[in-house]
Design an enzyme around this catalytic site. Structure first.
Site, PDB file in Angstrom:
ATOM      1  CE  LYS A  71       0.834   1.573   4.344  1.00  0.00           C
ATOM      2  NZ  LYS A  71       1.494   2.793   4.701  1.00  0.00           N
ATOM      3  CG  ASP A  88      -0.508   0.039   7.770  1.00  0.00           C
ATOM      4  OD1 ASP A  88      -1.398   0.887   7.975  1.00  0.00           O
ATOM      5  OD2 ASP A  88       0.702   0.313   7.687  1.00  0.00           O
TER       6      ASP A  88
END
Ligand code: C5P
Length: 310
Positions: free
Chosen positions: A17, A145
């Site tokens: 990401k 995350d």
């Protein structure tokens, strides 16, 4: 297990990401910082293969140095396994084979992607049948995350980054990723931000701007580039001043904008097209960098190879 016993394996992958926008508030009582962030999954994935084994161990393979990756119980994939074994008295042991593509400790959620891929692969290996919602709860326990690494695609993140709102996008963005030769510790970068801010109490904004959301949805790199933002960037630059030169070099190489990814030290450059990203990367290579060219991707963490015996 005897030598000729069947190997039972499952393989899953999960995306890297970047945070196209990251606003960070002052820490709460537990020390975590509330966020408002634009999570974006990339076409750069970690693959984890899990195989039943007499003892748990980890093999890590990558086209770069992985000496910073622990191969013991402290590795996040081992912690993911412990979430599967907790309710059962019988210990379950597996061999993890991690194929790394995402820079280590680079602010791109490589470890979180390993954890998300492990949750999906272990769910298959053990035939536990956990629902997506149950895997999501396990992901939250593993790290801030990890829920996004399960979900992938484009999502607005709030809280610790685990309150996710998916967004559908019309077109891909093309990015140049510039890994660093050193690592930055996420907690150290957050601490440095607190030091820089002193006593001031800050809360992240409630919403991303209408202009940012429109540019993100459309995959309009020209409109998005000036609106990208990372509150952690000044803290990462304080800890690693050489990153300022990298940001300048990426923009001089032709990127529309360069920012530090998450807590860094990876730098991302935004390009207008795949060809433009290739040109920026070529210029950076001639200056001695080792950039990666990638694009945004809507793919979640996925099972790549279901349970098999060989
Ligand atoms: O959750 P994760 O393991 O990724 O976070 C690593 C560390 O980074 C946390 O222990 C905390 O010190 C810091 N952090 C934070 N606020 C966040 C995310 C991480 O302070 N929103």
């Amino acid at each position: 297990m005897s030598d000729d016993a069947p190997l039972v394996s499952a393989t899953a992958s999960a995306p890297a990401k970047v945070n196209l926008a990251l606003y960070v508030g002052s820490p709460d009582l537990s020390g975590f910082h509330p966020l408002l962030t634009a999570f974006q999954g990339l076409d750069l994935r970690e693959t984890v293969r899990v195989t039943l084994a007499p003892e748990t161990s980890i093999i890590c393979e990558a086209p770069f140095d992985t000496s910073g990756v622990p191969l013991d119980e402290s590795n996040i994939v081992w912690r993911a396994l412990s979430l599967f074994t907790q309710p059962h008295s019988d210990a379950r042991s597996v061999l993890f084979r991690i194929e790394k593509r995402i820079p280590v400790a680079g602010g791109m959620a490589g470890g979180s992607a390993d954890a998300a891929a492990s949750l999906v692969a272990l769910n298959e290996l053990f035939q536990t049948g956990y629902s997506h919602a149950q895997l999501f709860e396990m992901a939250r326990e593993l790290g801030s995350d990890v829920p996004f690494s399960l979900l992938g695609g484009s999502a607005i993140g709030r809280g610790r980054g685990d309150q996710l709102e998916s967004l559908s996008t019309e077109d891909s963005l093309h990015l140049v990723i510039v890994p660093s030769t050193f690592e930055l510790s996420t907690p150290a970068v957050y601490r440095e931000l607190d030091t820089l801010r002193g006593e001031s109490e800050l809360t992240p904004p409630a919403q991303l701007s209408v202009e940012f959301l429109a540019a993100w949805r459309a995959g309009d790199a020209d409109a998005l580039a000036p609106l990208m933002h990372n509150d952690l960037e000044p803290a990462a630059l304080r800890l690693a001043p050489s990153l300022l030169g990298v940001l300048k070099d990426v923009e001089h190489a032709g990127a529309l904008r360069a920012i530090v990814s998450g807590s860094g030290p990876t730098v991302i450059g935004v390009a207008r097209s795949a060809q433009h990203a290739g040109e920026v990367a070529n210029r950076l290579r001639t200056s001695g960098y080792q950039p990666l060219v990638t694009q945004t991707s809507p793919r979640a963490a996925e099972l790549d190879a279901p349970l098999f015996q060989d």
